[in-house]
Design a protein around this motif. Structure first.
Motif, PDB file in Angstrom:
ATOM      1  N   THR B  50       0.817  -1.220   0.000  1.00 46.46           N
ATOM      2  CA  THR B  50       0.000   0.000   0.000  1.00 46.46           C
ATOM      3  C   THR B  50       0.848   1.266   0.000  1.00 46.46           C
ATOM      4  O   THR B  50       0.480   2.278  -0.604  1.00 46.46           O
ATOM      5  CB  THR B  50      -0.951   0.001   1.224  1.00 46.46           C
ATOM      6  N   ARG B  67      -8.004  -2.158   0.000  1.00 48.42           N
ATOM      7  CA  ARG B  67      -6.800  -2.257   0.828  1.00 48.42           C
ATOM      8  C   ARG B  67      -7.064  -3.221   1.971  1.00 48.42           C
ATOM      9  O   ARG B  67      -8.144  -3.179   2.575  1.00 48.42           O
ATOM     10  CB  ARG B  67      -6.499  -0.859   1.377  1.00 48.42           C
ATOM     11  N   GLU B  69      -5.072  -6.318   4.976  1.00 45.73           N
ATOM     12  CA  GLU B  69      -3.884  -6.918   5.561  1.00 45.73           C
ATOM     13  C   GLU B  69      -3.839  -8.375   5.095  1.00 45.73           C
ATOM     14  O   GLU B  69      -4.818  -9.105   5.248  1.00 45.73           O
ATOM     15  CB  GLU B  69      -3.983  -6.843   7.083  1.00 45.73           C
ATOM     16  N   ASP B  75       0.404  -4.689   4.728  1.00 45.10           N
ATOM     17  CA  ASP B  75      -0.630  -3.750   4.279  1.00 45.10           C
ATOM     18  C   ASP B  75      -0.562  -3.713   2.752  1.00 45.10           C
ATOM     19  O   ASP B  75       0.398  -3.191   2.180  1.00 45.10           O
ATOM     20  CB  ASP B  75      -0.334  -2.369   4.893  1.00 45.10           C
ATOM     21  N   THR B  77      -2.630  -3.601  -1.334  1.00 39.03           N
ATOM     22  CA  THR B  77      -3.716  -2.936  -2.063  1.00 39.03           C
ATOM     23  C   THR B  77      -3.793  -3.454  -3.492  1.00 39.03           C
ATOM     24  O   THR B  77      -2.761  -3.614  -4.157  1.00 39.03           O
ATOM     25  CB  THR B  77      -3.480  -1.402  -2.056  1.00 39.03           C
TER      26      THR B  77
END
Lengths: 431, 431
Positions: B50, B67, B69, B75, B77
């Motif tokens: 991300t 987005r 986890e 993290d 996207t």
């Protein structure tokens, strides 16, 4: 010290131009074979409702999902395979198409696994399915397509074999040996691991069904246990000249619970006996996915990009065929226009525009550069020809980069001249 | 009552065969134009860190991200655009390629927006970039490619126009009018909304910079404010014969903060004046993404699949060209083998196998069916020919489905006969 540079995520690939050309070689071969067999292309969404994957099959892949909640609070998942989406789409649109449906998809799938050689967290998969035909001729058509795919990649007899089995043979065996119907799935998962389990573990698992490893090995070894469907498939493929590529192997049951009949795997017959592709019949999945609103028999198979690519690269004749394709298709352009006289830039731009308009791949330097550097760039780009625009314009020189020979022509007839020239081999013309 | 049937997620599309063929028409046209211009294809990952998207541009798209986890706590996207990935890959691999890099990607992108006509939560985007060339000839090359793309879809002069501007003209104007350097981005975002803001709101925002709507409108209207780069681009495109497709429009600054120089948009010049494509120069993004480890000027543009498809369908000559392509390319097969005598199934299988092997798209019924039904199926599949295998085998009849005429030939020479026949038009041969 410079700060950290972003990298691709573990298990994800950057397809730089050479890697992308290899990918395109796989895709174009897959697509070409499928079209020759009368299959049409579809594509399902990369992101789906997670329920679609959990519902399908008892969730074998449920621990490997890229699963999350979207901004609208939906439980969504990056597709780990495309079959559940196909079943969903077929259930929704079943009345829109004549049966049988012969459909294929080339799609990227995502599984959260430990990345290792020959396996990533994303991969491309060639999926081919026949919907609405329950007979063994559909299974034979699919197996023939799998064989033709291997032949189209340049593999020959001896490089690979298709092992065919039938879950029906096993369900009949289970019934005859007193395995309760509700435990057949458990029994099949023991057969699925027969080559991987330790002898004691296998014996212990089978003992629960009052069977021994010798019993099931004896069943697998006896060709008399081939199902009627297998015999029909063998006859069909023999008529196509593909009989020698196929053999009975009852040890194959395939992991996923949704298979209902004939199952098969394409194996690399060298070295490692990897499965290159696999599939089979799943006649109840559409009814499951649609809660009975639709019902159609389906048989399908899938081939991933990792294993087939490795196998091509390890097999000289297949690797050479790919290399020839890459040389022809991965070049940045066919004709590089060398601007030998910068005052002729406008003429060069006009020329390159007319070539491109005529369907020719052509390029030119964007900035003033020495002629020698332009020739170097032409070679780095993989161009076959350098077309020199100099003071003598509209007369043009054409240099064949491989043979270093030279011809000349005129700007006014450049399209016909060069179109014709691109169809000829690169050597000098006969005197 | 049947239970719920799964649907595609809101804003996501199922590409059933006809939709997939339209998609392929867009992709093949984009790919063909890019190759003719000497661009090579790459593909970046669909899922990225991300941070890559937040770092790029102050995060204009950050409220629209898919987005989450991942299972490893990263993290990540789904890409909302491909430019940050391109910058990342170029920074990592800059030494591996001769400059300038001319790269294109056809990739799916994801933005969590309200789905509406002409906009989904996923879309395909054609991205074309030139890296490593700072001069206006690179911008001109890109604009020429955008124009050639429109021409290749069948659009003609009058259907579209390319409006070109230059952020440098505005930064010079801002400096001359006392706009503080750190507020130039804010100032440009006012210009970006000049056509959408209400007069009072616009006046109020400009008053902060001691400017009036008349001031900036006067600047926009005066052709003397064209930058040197714009004039060079206009001259370059005129040499290519594309001068009339381009006009100066200083009201264009493009929303994203990372643009640094020339920017442009391709507009539908009918009706709605939609932007069909847009792009520009972003010379500092690679240094930003790589924290200064790499630095290369870049100019690029992108075209999405939604708007161009709608525009094609609304424009008769472009729509007809697509329809012709679809008829040729979306058929399930070219030749449908009619098994008129079921005892000749083995011969039919052998024949269809040899045709497919020779590169011909051919199909046959998988189950015994009446001849009339087989002909119906052939027509539904879009086949051009029905090849009838009957009692008189090895003699074969070939029916041209469009003209209902008939020819005959022999199985032993079927490949040459039919290959030749497929190259001819569908009407009866001249007597």
């Amino acid at each position: 010290m410079a700060g950290p540079i972003f990298q691709a995520l573990p298990g994800f690939r950057d397809f730089t131009p050479r890697e992308c050309a290899v990918r395109n070689y796989l895709f174009e071969t897959w697509r070409g074979v499928a079209r020759r067999f009368g299959f049409v292309e579809y594509e399902s969404p990369i992101l789906e409702d997670t329920g679609l994957y959990l519902k399908k099959s008892g969730g074998e892949l449920s621990t490997q999902l890229f699963r999350f909640e979207d901004q609208g609070g939906r439980d969504v998942t990056l597709r780990p395979e495309v079959t559940p989406s196909l079943a969903r789409i077929a259930a929704q649109h079943q009345r829109d198409f004549p049966k049988p449906l012969k459909w294929f998809e080339i799609g990227q799938c995502f599984r959260y696994e430990k990345p290792q050689k020959g396996r990533g967290r994303e991969f491309h998969q060639f999926n081919v399915d026949i919907l609405g035909e329950a007979g063994p001729s559909a299974d034979a058509e699919l197996i023939a397509l799998a064989i033709e795919t291997m032949l189209s990649f340049g593999f020959v007899a001896g490089d690979f074999v298709v092992r065919v089995s039938d879950r029906k043979a096993w369900t009949d065996y289970a019934a005859a040996n007193g395995v309760p119907e509700e435990r057949v799935t458990d029994f099949l998962s023991i057969i699925d691991k027969i080559e991987r389990d330790k002898p004691e573990a296998l014996a212990q698992k089978l003992a629960e069904f009052s069977l021994t490893p010798e019993d099931v090995r004896g069943f697998i070894a006896d060709p008399a246990n081939a199902s009627a469907a297998y015999l029909a498939i063998q006859e069909d493929l023999a008529a196509r000249g593909f009989g020698d590529f196929v053999e009975l192997d009852l040890s194959i049951v395939r992991g996923l619970a949704y298979y209902t009949g004939v199952v098969f795997e394409v194996f690399d017959s060298k070295k490692s006996m990897r499965a290159v592709a696999g599939g089979g019949r799943y006649d109840t999945l559409i009814a499951t996915i649609s809660d009975g609103a639709a019902d159609m028999p389906v048989t399908g198979f899938a081939m991933g990009d990792y294993v087939i690519r490795n196998l091509i690269e390890e097999t000289t004749h297949a690797a050479m065929q790919m290399e020839v394709w890459l040389q022809r298709n991965a070049a940045a352009c066919d004709i590089y226009v060398v601007v030998a006289d910068e005052t002729k830039r406008a003429e060069s731009l006009q020329l390159v525009t007319s070539l491109r308009r005529a369907g020719i791949s052509a390029d030119l330097p964007l900035a003033n550069a020495k002629v020698g550097k332009q020739f170097q760039h032409a070679e780095k780009c993989g161009a076959r020809f350098a077309l020199v625009v100099g003071a003598e314009y509209p007369e043009l020189k054409l240099k064949v980069l491989a043979s270093r020979t030279e011809e000349s022509g005129y700007a006014s007839t450049a399209i016909d001249w060069l179109t014709d020239r691109l169809l000829q081999p690169d050597g000098p013309l006969l005197a």
